[in-house]
Design an enzyme around this catalytic site. Structure first.
Site, PDB file in Angstrom:
ATOM      1  N   PRO A   1       0.823  -1.217  -0.048  1.00  7.56           N
ATOM      2  CA  PRO A   1      -0.007  -0.101  -0.153  1.00  7.56           C
ATOM      3  C   PRO A   1       0.848   1.288   0.080  1.00  7.56           C
ATOM      4  CG  PRO A   1      -0.834  -1.494   1.410  1.00  7.56           C
ATOM      5  CD  PRO A   1       0.347  -2.126   1.342  1.00  7.56           C
ATOM      6  N   CYS A   2       0.307   2.143  -0.630  1.00  2.19           N
ATOM      7  CA  CYS A   2       1.222   3.682  -0.848  1.00  2.19           C
ATOM      8  C   CYS A   2       0.758   4.597  -0.064  1.00  2.19           C
ATOM      9  CB  CYS A   2       1.238   3.745  -2.324  1.00  2.19           C
ATOM     10  SG  CYS A   2      -0.302   3.926  -3.086  1.00  2.19           S
TER      11      CYS A   2
END
Length: 361
Positions: A82-83
């Site tokens: 996830p960013c």
């Protein structure tokens, strides 16, 4: 030579679907979000979804169990950590980004790679990840494990994705030099029109749902937003609206930064990057090029290059536009995933275990 894969942070299955299209045998996908289970298993043949937190509930043994048995020559561990750190960074707090708790998932990914030691690794993420120390540490860990690494920021229209989207792609191999294949598409021909005209999509008004496909639905708009979109030209901005339709924030200097909000897409250009809120007219340039509405959930899925009939929920009663929008916006575009898969397949055909290389200190 066949490749068997496990997909970490698998989401709704965009990466897995593309890898399978390239001929890779994906056996399992791991993700913490329960709503990923239905689309992941429904659309990807013979692939198991495992709901688990990679930071605490997944071991090397769990992954290696899917690499057992006969019928394959190479192993691949794929993932897109996830960013979320970048939502913080985009608000001007870059120092905090390096310390964001979500960075731990990249560390967990690297640790699992070290324990499993697959032949191949791939990761996709936002381009800004390259600017931060955790990514450098991730690459250093792979190099210390003997992987050859290629990474670059990829312009998605070059691989058939009709979005002005740039993504970081990393490929790593124990066999030797590896890289993404050359562009597969003429970016000048990859447009909103080229994608939508392949399908018989019903015309919709704001608030309507197609009888043929409940995912082809358009969110309702207020009377004022109907007026705004009617005054919006494809590719234009809210600056073209009559003064009475402009929001208070647009009249401030700070509002100038958000020039693409409440905009329309252009038929003969790629769409903007499809975010998790693409169904919302005010969240970006997500107005339909011609119809007075935001694009539908199905249209967002199509622009992410999911197949026309990709199923995200079992029934209309179970549809949450917010939830499905998140699944679609967070996905790896299928055509980019296929290009990654084809590159990996070509690599093992060229290199193969008989040419396995070891780095020297």
């Amino acid at each position: 030579m066949s490749i068997r894969a496990v997909d970490l942070f698998c989401g709704a299955g965009g990466l897995t679907y593309g890898l399978q299209e390239a001929g890779i045998d994906v056996r399992a996908g791991f993700d913490i979000e329960s709503e990923c289970r239905y689309p992941y298993e429904e659309n990807n043949d013979s692939v198991e979804f495992i709901e688990a937190d990679l930071s605490s509930e997944v071991s090397a043994k769990d992954i290696q169990s899917h690499f057992s048995g006969d019928g394959f020559d190479h192993t691949l561990l794929a993932g897109c950590a996830p960013c979320q750190p970048y939502s913080t960074m985009s608000n001007g707090n870059e120092n905090h980004a390096d310390n964001h708790e979500k960075w731990g998932l990249m560390d967990e990914f690297a640790d699992l790679i070290g324990e499993v030691e697959p032949d191949l690794v791939t990761m996709e993420n936002v381009p800004q990840v390259q600017k931060h120390e955790p990514y450098d540490e991730f690459c250093s860990q792979l190099e210390n494990l003997g992987y050859f690494i290629w990474d670059a920021v990829v312009e998605c229209p070059n691989y058939g994705v009709p979005q002005q989207r740039k993504r970081l792609v990393l490929l790593a191999s124990k066999y030797g030099h590896i890289e993404l294949q050359d562009p597969t598409h003429d970016r000048e021909k990859v447009t909103v029109k080229s994608e939508f005209e392949q399908y018989d999509l019903a015309e919709l008004e704001a608030g309507e749902t197609s009888d043929a496909d409940f995912l082809h639905n358009a969110r309702g708009l207020s009377d004022k937003n109907i007026e705004r979109i009617k005054h919006s030209e494809p590719g234009g901005t809210w600056e073209n609206w009559p003064e009475k339709l402009k929001l208070a924030c647009h009249k401030k200097d700070s509002g100038r930064k958000y020039i693409s909000s409440y905009g329309r897409m252009e038929w003969n250009e790629p769409a903007p990057t499809i975010t998790t809120r693409f169904y919302n007219y005010g969240s970006g340039r997500f107005g339909h090029p011609e119809e007075d509405r935001a694009i539908s959930v199905r249209e967002g899925s199509i622009l992410q290059t999911f197949p026309r009939d990709y199923s995200f929920v079992e029934s209309e009663e179970e549809l949450s536009v917010v939830s499905v929008g998140k699944l679609i916006g967070n996905a790896v575009p299928v055509r980019l995933a296929k290009a990654v898969g084809e590159s990996l397949v070509q690599h093992v055909e060229n290199e193969g275990p008989q040419k396995r290389l070891k780095k020297t200190a």
